[in-house]
Write an enzyme that holds these catalytic residues in place. Structure first.
Site, PDB file in Angstrom:
ATOM      1  N   GLU A  99      -4.898   0.267 -23.407  1.00  0.00           N
ATOM      2  CA  GLU A  99      -5.406  -0.581 -21.812  1.00  0.00           C
ATOM      3  C   GLU A  99      -6.839  -0.015 -20.978  1.00  0.00           C
ATOM      4  O   GLU A  99      -6.656  -0.476 -19.849  1.00  0.00           O
ATOM      5  CB  GLU A  99      -3.722   0.157 -20.819  1.00  0.00           C
ATOM      6  CG  GLU A  99      -2.475  -0.541 -20.866  1.00  0.00           C
ATOM      7  CD  GLU A  99      -2.546  -2.288 -20.629  1.00  0.00           C
ATOM      8  OE1 GLU A  99      -2.368  -2.661 -21.465  1.00  0.00           O
ATOM      9  OE2 GLU A  99      -3.111  -1.846 -19.409  1.00  0.00           O
ATOM     10  N   GLU A 127      -7.223   5.163 -19.566  1.00  0.00           N
ATOM     11  CA  GLU A 127      -6.654   4.528 -19.618  1.00  0.00           C
ATOM     12  C   GLU A 127      -6.322   3.083 -18.636  1.00  0.00           C
ATOM     13  O   GLU A 127      -5.908   2.802 -18.205  1.00  0.00           O
ATOM     14  CB  GLU A 127      -4.435   4.653 -19.826  1.00  0.00           C
ATOM     15  CG  GLU A 127      -5.040   6.189 -20.679  1.00  0.00           C
ATOM     16  CD  GLU A 127      -3.099   6.354 -20.822  1.00  0.00           C
ATOM     17  OE1 GLU A 127      -2.648   5.837 -21.342  1.00  0.00           O
ATOM     18  OE2 GLU A 127      -3.099   8.029 -20.775  1.00  0.00           O
ATOM     19  N   GLY A 153      -3.172   4.899 -16.918  1.00  0.00           N
ATOM     20  CA  GLY A 153      -2.519   3.710 -17.896  1.00  0.00           C
ATOM     21  C   GLY A 153      -2.616   2.457 -16.951  1.00  0.00           C
ATOM     22  O   GLY A 153      -1.573   2.636 -15.660  1.00  0.00           O
ATOM     23  N   SER A 208      -7.053   1.234 -11.682  1.00  0.00           N
ATOM     24  CA  SER A 208      -8.054   0.233 -11.535  1.00  0.00           C
ATOM     25  C   SER A 208      -9.432   0.982 -10.386  1.00  0.00           C
ATOM     26  O   SER A 208      -9.084   1.720  -9.569  1.00  0.00           O
ATOM     27  CB  SER A 208      -7.223  -0.689 -10.274  1.00  0.00           C
ATOM     28  OG  SER A 208      -9.014  -1.531  -9.814  1.00  0.00           O
ATOM     29  N   GLU A 238      -2.108   9.473  -6.756  1.00  0.00           N
ATOM     30  CA  GLU A 238      -0.557   9.327  -6.699  1.00  0.00           C
ATOM     31  C   GLU A 238      -0.361   7.649  -7.451  1.00  0.00           C
ATOM     32  O   GLU A 238      -0.773   6.831  -7.199  1.00  0.00           O
ATOM     33  CB  GLU A 238       0.543   9.519  -5.375  1.00  0.00           C
ATOM     34  CG  GLU A 238       1.712   9.487  -6.004  1.00  0.00           C
ATOM     35  CD  GLU A 238       2.907   8.723  -4.834  1.00  0.00           C
ATOM     36  OE1 GLU A 238       3.807   9.533  -4.424  1.00  0.00           O
ATOM     37  OE2 GLU A 238       2.432   8.151  -4.115  1.00  0.00           O
ATOM     38  N   ARG A 256      -1.696  10.520  -1.462  1.00  0.00           N
ATOM     39  CA  ARG A 256      -0.133   9.632  -2.032  1.00  0.00           C
ATOM     40  C   ARG A 256       0.551   9.031  -0.367  1.00  0.00           C
ATOM     41  O   ARG A 256       0.243   9.005   0.121  1.00  0.00           O
ATOM     42  CB  ARG A 256       0.822  11.423  -2.929  1.00  0.00           C
ATOM     43  CG  ARG A 256       1.330  11.469  -1.037  1.00  0.00           C
ATOM     44  CD  ARG A 256       2.501  13.123  -1.583  1.00  0.00           C
ATOM     45  NE  ARG A 256       3.247  13.451   0.348  1.00  0.00           N
ATOM     46  CZ  ARG A 256       3.630  14.047   0.139  1.00  0.00           C
ATOM     47  NH1 ARG A 256       3.963  15.155  -0.978  1.00  0.00           N
ATOM     48  NH2 ARG A 256       4.464  14.098   1.518  1.00  0.00           N
ATOM     49  N   ARG A 257       1.185   8.276  -1.272  1.00  0.00           N
ATOM     50  CA  ARG A 257       1.966   7.317  -0.209  1.00  0.00           C
ATOM     51  C   ARG A 257       3.435   7.439   0.098  1.00  0.00           C
ATOM     52  O   ARG A 257       4.213   7.955  -1.049  1.00  0.00           O
ATOM     53  CB  ARG A 257       2.652   5.834  -0.746  1.00  0.00           C
ATOM     54  CG  ARG A 257       2.737   4.960  -0.189  1.00  0.00           C
ATOM     55  CD  ARG A 257       2.570   3.511  -0.139  1.00  0.00           C
ATOM     56  NE  ARG A 257       2.238   2.845  -0.509  1.00  0.00           N
ATOM     57  CZ  ARG A 257       1.090   2.140   0.436  1.00  0.00           C
ATOM     58  NH1 ARG A 257       1.077   2.122   1.875  1.00  0.00           N
ATOM     59  NH2 ARG A 257      -0.044   1.667   0.204  1.00  0.00           N
ATOM     60  N   SER A 263       6.825   8.458   0.074  1.00  0.00           N
ATOM     61  CA  SER A 263       8.198   7.190  -0.059  1.00  0.00           C
ATOM     62  C   SER A 263       8.824   7.275   0.714  1.00  0.00           C
ATOM     63  O   SER A 263      10.004   6.491   0.338  1.00  0.00           O
ATOM     64  CB  SER A 263       8.642   7.819  -1.513  1.00  0.00           C
ATOM     65  OG  SER A 263       9.080   9.379  -1.436  1.00  0.00           O
TER      66      SER A 263
HETATM   67  C1  COA Z   1       1.094  12.518  -6.969  1.00  0.00           C
HETATM   68  C2  COA Z   1       1.384  13.366  -8.061  1.00  0.00           C
HETATM   69  C3  COA Z   1       0.678  13.660  -8.608  1.00  0.00           C
HETATM   70  C4  COA Z   1       2.859  14.594  -7.179  1.00  0.00           C
HETATM   71  O1  COA Z   1       2.831  15.442  -7.724  1.00  0.00           O
HETATM   72  P1  COA Z   1       3.305  17.138  -7.799  1.00  0.00           P
HETATM   73  O2  COA Z   1       1.406  17.434  -6.621  1.00  0.00           O
HETATM   74  O3  COA Z   1       3.209  17.685  -9.332  1.00  0.00           O
HETATM   75  O4  COA Z   1       4.069  16.890  -6.943  1.00  0.00           O
HETATM   76  P2  COA Z   1       5.605  16.823  -7.359  1.00  0.00           P
HETATM   77  O5  COA Z   1       6.453  15.888  -7.513  1.00  0.00           O
HETATM   78  O6  COA Z   1       5.957  18.310  -7.761  1.00  0.00           O
HETATM   79  O7  COA Z   1       5.610  17.450  -5.797  1.00  0.00           O
HETATM   80  C5  COA Z   1       6.033  18.059  -4.418  1.00  0.00           C
HETATM   81  C6  COA Z   1       6.578  17.718  -3.649  1.00  0.00           C
HETATM   82  O8  COA Z   1       6.344  16.836  -3.003  1.00  0.00           O
HETATM   83  C7  COA Z   1       7.467  15.383  -2.527  1.00  0.00           C
HETATM   84  N1  COA Z   1       6.666  14.448  -3.256  1.00  0.00           N
HETATM   85  C8  COA Z   1       6.210  13.946  -4.233  1.00  0.00           C
HETATM   86  N2  COA Z   1       5.573  12.227  -4.128  1.00  0.00           N
HETATM   87  C9  COA Z   1       5.927  12.677  -2.780  1.00  0.00           C
HETATM   88  C10 COA Z   1       5.714  10.858  -2.093  1.00  0.00           C
HETATM   89  N3  COA Z   1       5.215  10.208  -2.414  1.00  0.00           N
HETATM   90  N4  COA Z   1       6.660  10.980  -0.499  1.00  0.00           N
HETATM   91  C11 COA Z   1       6.968  12.281  -0.434  1.00  0.00           C
HETATM   92  N5  COA Z   1       6.963  13.506  -0.685  1.00  0.00           N
HETATM   93  C12 COA Z   1       6.970  13.515  -2.386  1.00  0.00           C
HETATM   94  C13 COA Z   1       8.277  15.857  -4.151  1.00  0.00           C
HETATM   95  O9  COA Z   1       9.250  15.053  -3.398  1.00  0.00           O
HETATM   96  C14 COA Z   1       8.318  17.721  -4.396  1.00  0.00           C
HETATM   97  O10 COA Z   1       8.762  17.493  -2.597  1.00  0.00           O
HETATM   98  P3  COA Z   1       9.771  19.708  -2.803  1.00  0.00           P
HETATM   99  O11 COA Z   1       8.359  20.485  -2.095  1.00  0.00           O
HETATM  100  O12 COA Z   1      10.359  19.326  -1.358  1.00  0.00           O
HETATM  101  O13 COA Z   1      10.671  19.846  -4.087  1.00  0.00           O
HETATM  102  C15 COA Z   1       2.151  12.672  -8.521  1.00  0.00           C
HETATM  103  O14 COA Z   1       3.329  12.536  -8.498  1.00  0.00           O
HETATM  104  C16 COA Z   1       1.897  12.413  -9.617  1.00  0.00           C
HETATM  105  O15 COA Z   1       1.626  10.597  -8.786  1.00  0.00           O
HETATM  106  N6  COA Z   1       0.796  12.525 -10.516  1.00  0.00           N
HETATM  107  C17 COA Z   1       0.656  10.912 -11.446  1.00  0.00           C
HETATM  108  C18 COA Z   1       0.886  11.509 -13.273  1.00  0.00           C
HETATM  109  C19 COA Z   1      -0.037  10.060 -14.338  1.00  0.00           C
HETATM  110  O16 COA Z   1       0.002   9.140 -13.249  1.00  0.00           O
HETATM  111  N7  COA Z   1      -0.670   9.903 -15.017  1.00  0.00           N
HETATM  112  C20 COA Z   1      -1.157   9.736 -15.729  1.00  0.00           C
HETATM  113  C21 COA Z   1      -0.148   9.175 -16.685  1.00  0.00           C
HETATM  114  S1  COA Z   1      -0.945   7.390 -17.752  1.00  0.00           S
END
Ligand code: COA
Length: 344
Positions: free
Chosen positions: A205, A221, A238, A241, A279, A317-318, A320
């Protein structure tokens, strides 16, 4: 007489029936060649200066091979091979890194990037598009589009298939050079002129345009658009952009610092500093209104994406629940998966 040059390379290429260059392959391009080498080449070719692509005969290639014997064994050996060529040869000499003026020059600069002799934005590519003809890249090499139908018929009449792999101004990088220590799952996704740093993996990708690339190591990716450079240890998820500057009005040059993660299907329209995470699914543009949050997730202020350009240790992050784009200090910067990167 000129004794110092920006670059020199001896190539073999393809011309159309009118004798216009379609593409040139330089096996060993040189950046800042030695004055001794330049002096010997100038003598054989009667070169007196400037940026020139000089068509050379097999005989001249043999003479150059001889003249460079005690000066540069690798170039001499290459010229010995070129002297046996049945295809057109060229010696391209660039006195300076000026705007481009010929197809062989354009190909030399793309080679300098993909051979890692210059980094993206490290070479003047002004005027490149009109100098790169749109070509049918086939299993029988480059073919002028005006000659393609005839060549297809010729092949069919011999019971052969002329396979057209792509129709483009740029060929695949891997047909010209595969730099050390890289994996490229689908070679069609990396154009000549890409800079793929040691330890980079480009998955199916992933895509890397010309004058763009990675410092390495890294995992790609997503799309590395023209002009974008990705720092070491960064991971482009993956389908993500990076916004290019060639079309669509974007004018900020995008870059990604070290140790960044751009999540799957996310995107950036601003340069990122080091250790930033975006995110999955979130596109941050220059105009995106971003809520800056403190450690307790309280709102500090609302800024625009461009105000955060190039800053380090950010997590985008957005939310949710509210839909608002938020930015916090990034506490969990990524480390590349060692097992995936140790085997390039
Ligand atoms: C943004 C990101 C990095 C956050 O991950 P993280 O730092 O591990 O955070 P967690 O998922 O453990 O979340 C921590 C807290 O924030 C909250 N949270 C996470 N994302 C949120 C969002 N978008 N909106 C609201 N709350 C959110 C969680 O629910 C959690 O809440 P809690 O403290 O009440 O338990 C992750 O969601 C992400 O998008 N990673 C990208 C992975 C990826 O795409 N890799 C490439 C693969 S090809």
């Amino acid at each position: 007489m000129t004794t110092s040059l920006f670059s020199i390379a001896f190539g073999v290429g393809t011309q159309n029936r009118q004798g216009n260059w379609l593409e040139v392959f330089y096996a060993r391009p040189l950046l800042a060649p030695s004055t001794e080498l330049v002096a010997k080449v100038s003598e054989v070719l009667g070169y007196t200066g400037g940026n020139q692509a000089i068509a050379i005969s097999n005989n001249q290639a043999a003479k150059l091979a001889d003249a460079l014997k005690g000066v540069d064994a690798a170039q001499s050996a290459l010229l010995t091979r070129l002297a046996e060529s049945h295809r057109p040869l060229v010696a391209t000499l660039l006195a300076e890194d000026a705007a481009l003026s010929s197809t062989p020059e354009a190909y030399l600069k793309l080679h300098l990037l993909s051979h890692r002799l210059v980094k993206p934005h490290g070479v003047n590519l002004t005027g490149i598009f009109p100098l790169l003809p749109n070509v049918a890249w086939t299993n029988q090499g480059a073919i002028d589009l005006a000659e393609l139908a005839e060549r297809q018929l010729e092949a069919r009449l011999k019971g052969e298939l002329l396979e057209v792999i792509s129709v483009d101004k740029f060929p695949k990088m891997a047909d010209y050079v595969v730099p050390s220590g890289v994996r490229i799952a689908d070679t069609a996704r990396v154009r000549l002129g890409a800079y793929i740093g040691e330890g980079t993996t480009v998955m199916h990708e992933g895509f890397v345009n010309f004058n763009a690339g990675t410092e390495g190591p890294g995992m790609i990716e997503g799309r590395v658009s023209a002009g974008v450079f990705v720092g070491k240890g960064s991971d482009l998820g993956g389908g993500c952009s990076t916004m290019g500057t060639l079309s669509g009005g974007g004018n900020i040059v995008i870059s990604v610092g070290e140790g960044c993660l751009i999540g799957a299907n996310a995107g950036i329209g601003i340069p990122l500093g080091d250790r930033c995470t975006v995110e999955a699914g979130l596109y941050v543009t220059a105009g995106t209104k971003v809520a800056l949050l403190d450690d307790q997730s309280n709102l500090v202020k609302v800024v625009k994406g461009r105000d955060l350009a190039g800053q380090s240790d950010l997590l985008f992050r957005r939310n949710s629940q509210t839909g608002a784009v938020e930015c916090k200090t990034n506490r969990t910067a990524i480390e590349l998966n060692e097992a995936l990167h140790a085997h390039n």
